[in-house]
Scaffold this motif. Structure first.
Motif, short mmCIF file in Angstrom:
data_model
loop_
_atom_site.label_atom_id
_atom_site.label_comp_id
_atom_site.label_asym_id
_atom_site.label_seq_id
_atom_site.Cartn_x
_atom_site.Cartn_y
_atom_site.Cartn_z
N CYS A 112 -10.91 -22.86 -22.83
CA CYS A 112 -11.32 -21.77 -23.72
C CYS A 112 -11.02 -22.18 -25.16
O CYS A 112 -9.89 -22.59 -25.48
CB CYS A 112 -10.58 -20.48 -23.37
SG CYS A 112 -10.90 -19.11 -24.51
N CYS A 115 -8.10 -19.36 -26.50
CA CYS A 115 -6.73 -19.28 -25.95
C CYS A 115 -6.27 -20.59 -25.33
O CYS A 115 -5.08 -20.75 -25.04
CB CYS A 115 -6.61 -18.15 -24.94
SG CYS A 115 -7.50 -18.46 -23.38
N ARG A 117 -6.86 -21.77 -22.35
CA ARG A 117 -6.68 -21.79 -20.90
C ARG A 117 -7.83 -22.52 -20.22
O ARG A 117 -8.95 -22.55 -20.71
CB ARG A 117 -6.56 -20.36 -20.36
CG ARG A 117 -5.27 -19.67 -20.77
CD ARG A 117 -5.16 -18.29 -20.16
NE ARG A 117 -6.21 -17.39 -20.64
CZ ARG A 117 -6.37 -16.14 -20.20
NH1 ARG A 117 -5.58 -15.66 -19.25
NH2 ARG A 117 -7.34 -15.38 -20.69
N PRO A 119 -9.97 -23.37 -16.42
CA PRO A 119 -10.32 -22.74 -15.14
C PRO A 119 -9.42 -23.17 -13.98
O PRO A 119 -8.93 -22.34 -13.23
CB PRO A 119 -11.78 -23.18 -14.92
CG PRO A 119 -12.31 -23.41 -16.29
CD PRO A 119 -11.16 -23.98 -17.06
N HIS A 122 -5.53 -22.13 -14.82
CA HIS A 122 -5.19 -20.72 -15.08
C HIS A 122 -6.12 -19.74 -14.37
O HIS A 122 -5.94 -18.53 -14.52
CB HIS A 122 -5.22 -20.46 -16.59
CG HIS A 122 -4.38 -21.42 -17.39
ND1 HIS A 122 -4.93 -22.50 -18.06
CD2 HIS A 122 -3.04 -21.48 -17.59
CE1 HIS A 122 -3.98 -23.16 -18.68
NE2 HIS A 122 -2.82 -22.58 -18.40
N VAL A 124 -9.21 -18.94 -14.96
CA VAL A 124 -10.12 -18.18 -15.82
C VAL A 124 -11.56 -18.64 -15.57
O VAL A 124 -11.80 -19.73 -15.06
CB VAL A 124 -9.77 -18.35 -17.31
CG1 VAL A 124 -8.39 -17.80 -17.60
CG2 VAL A 124 -9.87 -19.82 -17.73
N LEU A 126 -15.05 -19.45 -17.55
CA LEU A 126 -15.57 -19.74 -18.88
C LEU A 126 -17.03 -19.30 -19.00
O LEU A 126 -17.81 -19.42 -18.06
CB LEU A 126 -15.47 -21.24 -19.19
CG LEU A 126 -14.07 -21.84 -19.25
CD1 LEU A 126 -14.16 -23.33 -19.56
CD2 LEU A 126 -13.22 -21.13 -20.30
N CYS A 149 -13.16 -17.99 -22.39
CA CYS A 149 -12.90 -17.32 -21.11
C CYS A 149 -13.41 -15.89 -21.22
O CYS A 149 -13.62 -15.37 -22.32
CB CYS A 149 -11.41 -17.34 -20.78
SG CYS A 149 -10.37 -16.32 -21.83
N GLU A 150 -13.63 -15.26 -20.08
CA GLU A 150 -14.21 -13.91 -20.09
C GLU A 150 -13.33 -12.93 -20.85
O GLU A 150 -13.85 -12.04 -21.54
CB GLU A 150 -14.42 -13.43 -18.65
CG GLU A 150 -15.52 -14.17 -17.91
CD GLU A 150 -15.73 -13.65 -16.50
OE1 GLU A 150 -16.88 -13.63 -16.03
OE2 GLU A 150 -14.73 -13.26 -15.86
N GLU A 151 -12.03 -13.07 -20.76
CA GLU A 151 -11.12 -12.15 -21.45
C GLU A 151 -11.24 -12.28 -22.96
O GLU A 151 -11.36 -11.28 -23.68
CB GLU A 151 -9.68 -12.41 -21.01
CG GLU A 151 -8.68 -11.46 -21.64
CD GLU A 151 -7.26 -11.71 -21.16
OE1 GLU A 151 -6.32 -11.19 -21.79
OE2 GLU A 151 -7.09 -12.44 -20.16
N CYS A 152 -11.22 -13.51 -23.47
CA CYS A 152 -11.35 -13.73 -24.91
C CYS A 152 -12.74 -13.33 -25.40
O CYS A 152 -12.89 -12.79 -26.50
CB CYS A 152 -11.08 -15.20 -25.25
SG CYS A 152 -9.33 -15.67 -25.15
#
Length: 273
Positions: A112, A115, A117, A119, A122, A124, A126, A149-152
Protein backbone atom coordinates in the motif's frame (compact mmCIF):
# COMPACT_ATOMS: atom_id res chain seq x y z
CA UNK A 1 -16.95 5.34 -25.92
CA UNK A 2 -20.41 3.85 -26.50
CA UNK A 3 -21.66 5.22 -29.84
CA UNK A 4 -25.36 5.15 -28.96
CA UNK A 5 -27.03 8.58 -29.23
CA UNK A 6 -27.76 10.36 -25.99
CA UNK A 7 -31.28 9.64 -24.73
CA UNK A 8 -33.66 12.58 -24.28
CA UNK A 9 -34.52 13.53 -20.68
CA UNK A 10 -37.81 11.61 -20.76
CA UNK A 11 -36.26 8.41 -22.14
CA UNK A 12 -36.86 5.13 -20.27
CA UNK A 13 -33.14 4.44 -20.80
CA UNK A 14 -32.48 6.84 -17.93
CA UNK A 15 -33.86 4.25 -15.53
CA UNK A 16 -30.20 3.28 -15.07
CA UNK A 17 -29.73 6.46 -13.02
CA UNK A 18 -30.27 5.87 -9.29
CA UNK A 19 -32.69 8.72 -8.46
CA UNK A 20 -34.99 11.30 -9.95
CA UNK A 21 -32.47 13.94 -8.86
CA UNK A 22 -29.85 12.34 -11.09
CA UNK A 23 -32.30 12.38 -13.99
CA UNK A 24 -33.01 16.08 -13.30
CA UNK A 25 -29.29 16.81 -13.45
CA UNK A 26 -28.98 14.81 -16.67
CA UNK A 27 -31.85 16.78 -18.21
CA UNK A 28 -30.16 20.07 -17.35
CA UNK A 29 -26.87 19.01 -18.93
CA UNK A 30 -28.73 17.62 -21.95
CA UNK A 31 -30.47 20.95 -22.57
CA UNK A 32 -27.18 22.82 -22.10
CA UNK A 33 -25.19 20.73 -24.59
CA UNK A 34 -24.61 23.76 -26.85
CA UNK A 35 -23.69 25.96 -23.88
CA UNK A 36 -22.17 23.67 -21.23
CA UNK A 37 -22.55 25.03 -17.68
CA UNK A 38 -19.85 25.59 -15.10
CA UNK A 39 -19.96 23.75 -11.79
CA UNK A 40 -21.22 26.95 -10.17
CA UNK A 41 -24.15 27.02 -12.60
CA UNK A 42 -24.89 23.34 -12.00
CA UNK A 43 -24.87 23.85 -8.24
CA UNK A 44 -27.09 26.93 -8.51
CA UNK A 45 -29.60 25.03 -10.67
CA UNK A 46 -29.79 22.04 -8.35
CA UNK A 47 -30.05 24.30 -5.30
CA UNK A 48 -32.94 26.19 -6.91
CA UNK A 49 -34.73 23.02 -7.98
CA UNK A 50 -34.06 20.78 -4.98
CA UNK A 51 -32.50 22.96 -2.31
CA UNK A 52 -29.56 20.58 -2.03
CA UNK A 53 -26.07 21.41 -0.80
CA UNK A 54 -23.17 21.78 -3.28
CA UNK A 55 -21.51 18.59 -1.99
CA UNK A 56 -24.63 16.60 -2.91
CA UNK A 57 -24.59 18.04 -6.43
CA UNK A 58 -20.89 17.21 -6.82
CA UNK A 59 -21.60 13.59 -5.89
CA UNK A 60 -24.44 13.42 -8.42
CA UNK A 61 -22.07 14.62 -11.16
CA UNK A 62 -19.66 11.83 -10.21
CA UNK A 63 -22.50 9.31 -10.24
CA UNK A 64 -23.56 10.52 -13.68
CA UNK A 65 -20.05 9.90 -14.98
CA UNK A 66 -20.46 6.21 -14.24
CA UNK A 67 -22.91 6.13 -17.14
CA UNK A 68 -22.18 9.17 -19.32
CA UNK A 69 -19.12 11.00 -20.57
CA UNK A 70 -19.16 14.41 -18.85
CA UNK A 71 -15.68 15.92 -19.19
CA UNK A 72 -14.73 19.22 -17.54
CA UNK A 73 -13.61 21.30 -20.53
CA UNK A 74 -11.46 24.34 -19.82
CA UNK A 75 -12.96 27.61 -21.09
CA UNK A 76 -10.86 30.62 -20.14
CA UNK A 77 -10.43 30.52 -16.37
CA UNK A 78 -13.38 28.15 -15.84
CA UNK A 79 -14.32 24.56 -16.57
CA UNK A 80 -17.56 23.72 -18.34
CA UNK A 81 -19.23 20.34 -17.93
CA UNK A 82 -20.20 18.99 -21.33
CA UNK A 83 -22.53 16.03 -21.79
CA UNK A 84 -20.76 14.28 -24.67
CA UNK A 85 -22.16 10.77 -24.86
CA UNK A 86 -22.34 7.42 -23.13
CA UNK A 87 -19.39 6.47 -20.95
CA UNK A 88 -17.34 3.31 -21.27
CA UNK A 89 -19.69 1.19 -19.25
CA UNK A 90 -20.55 -2.44 -18.80
CA UNK A 91 -24.04 -3.68 -19.53
CA UNK A 92 -24.92 -3.33 -15.87
CA UNK A 93 -24.08 0.37 -16.03
CA UNK A 94 -20.91 0.25 -13.94
CA UNK A 95 -17.64 1.83 -15.07
CA UNK A 96 -15.24 -0.46 -16.91
CA UNK A 97 -12.23 -1.48 -14.86
CA UNK A 98 -8.63 -1.13 -15.85
CA UNK A 99 -7.04 -3.64 -18.19
CA UNK A 100 -5.26 -6.58 -16.60
CA UNK A 101 -1.93 -5.19 -17.77
CA UNK A 102 -2.49 -1.77 -16.15
CA UNK A 103 -3.83 -3.30 -12.95
CA UNK A 104 -0.83 -5.66 -12.72
CA UNK A 105 1.64 -2.82 -13.31
CA UNK A 106 0.08 -0.59 -10.64
CA UNK A 107 -0.22 -3.36 -8.05
CA UNK A 108 3.22 -4.83 -8.79
CA UNK A 109 4.91 -3.27 -5.70
CA UNK A 110 2.53 -5.38 -3.56
CA UNK A 111 2.55 -2.67 -0.91
CA UNK A 112 0.00 0.00 0.00
CA UNK A 113 1.48 3.35 -1.07
CA UNK A 114 -0.02 4.98 2.03
CA UNK A 115 0.35 2.64 5.02
CA UNK A 116 2.98 0.27 3.60
CA UNK A 117 1.09 -2.92 4.45
CA UNK A 118 1.43 -5.95 2.17
CA UNK A 119 -1.23 -8.53 1.19
CA UNK A 120 0.76 -11.62 2.21
CA UNK A 121 2.13 -10.17 5.46
CA UNK A 122 -0.90 -8.24 6.68
CA UNK A 123 -3.87 -9.79 4.87
CA UNK A 124 -4.90 -6.55 3.15
CA UNK A 125 -6.49 -6.28 -0.29
CA UNK A 126 -4.89 -3.81 -2.68
CA UNK A 127 -6.90 -1.75 -5.17
CA UNK A 128 -5.96 0.66 -7.95
CA UNK A 129 -6.39 4.25 -6.74
CA UNK A 130 -6.33 7.59 -8.55
CA UNK A 131 -3.83 9.88 -6.82
CA UNK A 132 -5.85 12.85 -8.08
CA UNK A 133 -9.58 11.99 -8.40
CA UNK A 134 -11.12 12.07 -11.85
CA UNK A 135 -13.48 14.88 -10.86
CA UNK A 136 -10.48 16.99 -9.80
CA UNK A 137 -8.84 16.66 -13.19
CA UNK A 138 -7.09 13.35 -12.57
CA UNK A 139 -6.65 10.93 -15.47
CA UNK A 140 -6.35 7.18 -15.93
CA UNK A 141 -2.68 7.64 -16.92
CA UNK A 142 -0.34 5.25 -15.13
CA UNK A 143 1.43 8.17 -13.40
CA UNK A 144 -1.84 9.05 -11.66
CA UNK A 145 -2.45 5.53 -10.36
CA UNK A 146 -1.14 3.88 -7.20
CA UNK A 147 -1.77 0.77 -5.08
CA UNK A 148 -3.78 1.35 -1.89
CA UNK A 149 -5.25 -1.10 0.56
CA UNK A 150 -9.04 -1.01 0.81
CA UNK A 151 -8.92 0.65 4.23
CA UNK A 152 -6.64 3.50 3.12
CA UNK A 153 -8.59 3.89 -0.11
CA UNK A 154 -11.87 4.31 1.79
CA UNK A 155 -10.30 6.82 4.16
CA UNK A 156 -8.77 8.79 1.30
CA UNK A 157 -12.08 9.01 -0.53
CA UNK A 158 -13.87 10.18 2.61
CA UNK A 159 -11.20 12.80 3.25
CA UNK A 160 -11.09 14.11 -0.32
CA UNK A 161 -14.89 14.24 -0.43
CA UNK A 162 -14.74 16.97 2.20
CA UNK A 163 -13.11 19.17 -0.44
CA UNK A 164 -15.60 18.50 -3.25
CA UNK A 165 -16.70 22.13 -3.13
CA UNK A 166 -13.25 23.04 -4.46
CA UNK A 167 -13.32 20.42 -7.24
CA UNK A 168 -13.52 22.86 -10.14
CA UNK A 169 -10.74 25.07 -8.77
CA UNK A 170 -8.52 22.08 -7.95
CA UNK A 171 -8.92 20.80 -11.50
CA UNK A 172 -7.94 24.24 -12.82
CA UNK A 173 -4.92 24.42 -10.48
CA UNK A 174 -3.65 21.03 -11.65
CA UNK A 175 -3.52 22.29 -15.24
CA UNK A 176 -1.13 25.19 -14.58
CA UNK A 177 2.11 24.58 -16.52
CA UNK A 178 4.46 25.46 -13.62
CA UNK A 179 4.67 23.91 -10.13
CA UNK A 180 4.65 27.33 -8.45
CA UNK A 181 1.43 28.06 -10.30
CA UNK A 182 -0.19 24.72 -9.41
CA UNK A 183 0.61 25.22 -5.72
CA UNK A 184 -0.46 28.86 -5.71
CA UNK A 185 -3.72 28.27 -7.56
CA UNK A 186 -4.57 25.43 -5.17
CA UNK A 187 -3.99 27.65 -2.13
CA UNK A 188 -6.11 30.38 -3.74
CA UNK A 189 -8.88 27.83 -4.37
CA UNK A 190 -9.15 27.24 -0.62
CA UNK A 191 -9.94 30.94 -0.15
CA UNK A 192 -8.07 31.29 3.12
CA UNK A 193 -8.90 27.82 4.46
CA UNK A 194 -6.17 25.34 5.40
CA UNK A 195 -4.95 23.00 2.65
CA UNK A 196 -3.22 19.72 3.65
CA UNK A 197 0.34 19.16 2.51
CA UNK A 198 -0.69 15.73 1.19
CA UNK A 199 -3.03 17.38 -1.31
CA UNK A 200 -0.60 20.17 -2.19
CA UNK A 201 2.14 17.66 -2.98
CA UNK A 202 -0.14 15.65 -5.26
CA UNK A 203 -1.35 18.69 -7.23
CA UNK A 204 2.17 20.14 -7.43
CA UNK A 205 3.34 16.91 -9.09
CA UNK A 206 0.42 16.59 -11.50
CA UNK A 207 2.40 17.31 -14.69
CA UNK A 208 5.88 16.53 -13.43
CA UNK A 209 6.97 14.94 -10.16
CA UNK A 210 8.15 17.56 -7.66
CA UNK A 211 10.40 16.04 -5.02
CA UNK A 212 10.90 19.40 -3.29
CA UNK A 213 7.51 21.04 -3.74
CA UNK A 214 7.85 22.59 -0.26
CA UNK A 215 10.69 24.73 -1.65
CA UNK A 216 8.46 25.86 -4.51
CA UNK A 217 5.81 26.81 -1.94
CA UNK A 218 8.31 28.81 0.14
CA UNK A 219 9.49 30.59 -3.00
CA UNK A 220 6.02 32.05 -3.48
CA UNK A 221 6.90 34.41 -0.63
CA UNK A 222 9.52 35.96 -2.92
CA UNK A 223 6.63 37.01 -5.17
CA UNK A 224 4.89 38.87 -2.34
CA UNK A 225 2.67 36.05 -1.08
CA UNK A 226 1.87 35.63 2.62
CA UNK A 227 1.57 31.95 3.52
CA UNK A 228 0.91 30.52 6.99
CA UNK A 229 1.45 26.97 8.18
CA UNK A 230 0.39 24.83 11.12
CA UNK A 231 0.88 21.31 12.37
CA UNK A 232 -2.23 19.20 12.87
CA UNK A 233 -3.37 15.58 12.69
CA UNK A 234 -4.05 14.32 9.18
CA UNK A 235 -7.44 12.55 9.09
CA UNK A 236 -6.19 10.17 6.38
CA UNK A 237 -2.99 8.86 7.94
CA UNK A 238 -3.62 9.76 11.58
CA UNK A 239 -0.13 11.30 11.65
CA UNK A 240 0.66 14.91 12.49
CA UNK A 241 0.99 16.77 9.21
CA UNK A 242 1.60 20.30 7.94
CA UNK A 243 -1.22 22.46 6.61
CA UNK A 244 -0.88 25.71 4.64
CA UNK A 245 -3.05 28.66 3.72
CA UNK A 246 -2.50 31.77 1.58
CA UNK A 247 -3.46 34.93 3.44
CA UNK A 248 -2.36 37.23 0.62
CA UNK A 249 -1.32 36.66 -2.97
CA UNK A 250 -0.16 38.66 -5.96
CA UNK A 251 -0.88 38.29 -9.70
CA UNK A 252 1.45 35.94 -11.54
CA UNK A 253 4.35 37.69 -13.27
CA UNK A 254 4.45 37.73 -17.06
CA UNK A 255 6.52 34.94 -18.54
CA UNK A 256 8.17 32.24 -16.45
CA UNK A 257 7.33 32.16 -12.74
CA UNK A 258 10.51 30.18 -12.04
CA UNK A 259 12.63 32.83 -13.79
CA UNK A 260 11.02 35.62 -11.78
CA UNK A 261 11.57 33.70 -8.53
CA UNK A 262 15.24 33.24 -9.42
CA UNK A 263 15.53 36.95 -10.23
CA UNK A 264 14.16 37.93 -6.82
CA UNK A 265 15.97 35.28 -4.78
CA UNK A 266 18.60 37.06 -2.62
CA UNK A 267 20.60 33.82 -2.32
CA UNK A 268 21.04 33.69 -6.09
CA UNK A 269 24.68 34.62 -6.80
CA UNK A 270 23.73 36.25 -10.09
CA UNK A 271 21.66 38.77 -8.16
CA UNK A 272 24.69 39.82 -6.10
CA UNK A 273 26.85 40.90 -9.03
Amino acid sequence: MDERPLPPPDSPELAILPTESHRLLYGYLYLRRDDPPTMREIRAYMTEELGEAPAQTDRRVRDLRDHFDVPAVRSGTEHRYELVGWSKVKKDGSRRGFSNRVRAEVLAPQRCAQCGRRPLEHGVVLVVDHKVPREWGGTDDIDNLQPLCEECNAGKKAFYATYDEYAEEIAAASMHPEPHGRIGELLKAFRGDWAPSSLIGVVASMQQYQEDWQKRLRELRLLGWTISSKRAKDPITGRVNTWYRAEHWEPWPPGSIRAEVARRDPSNKRNKT
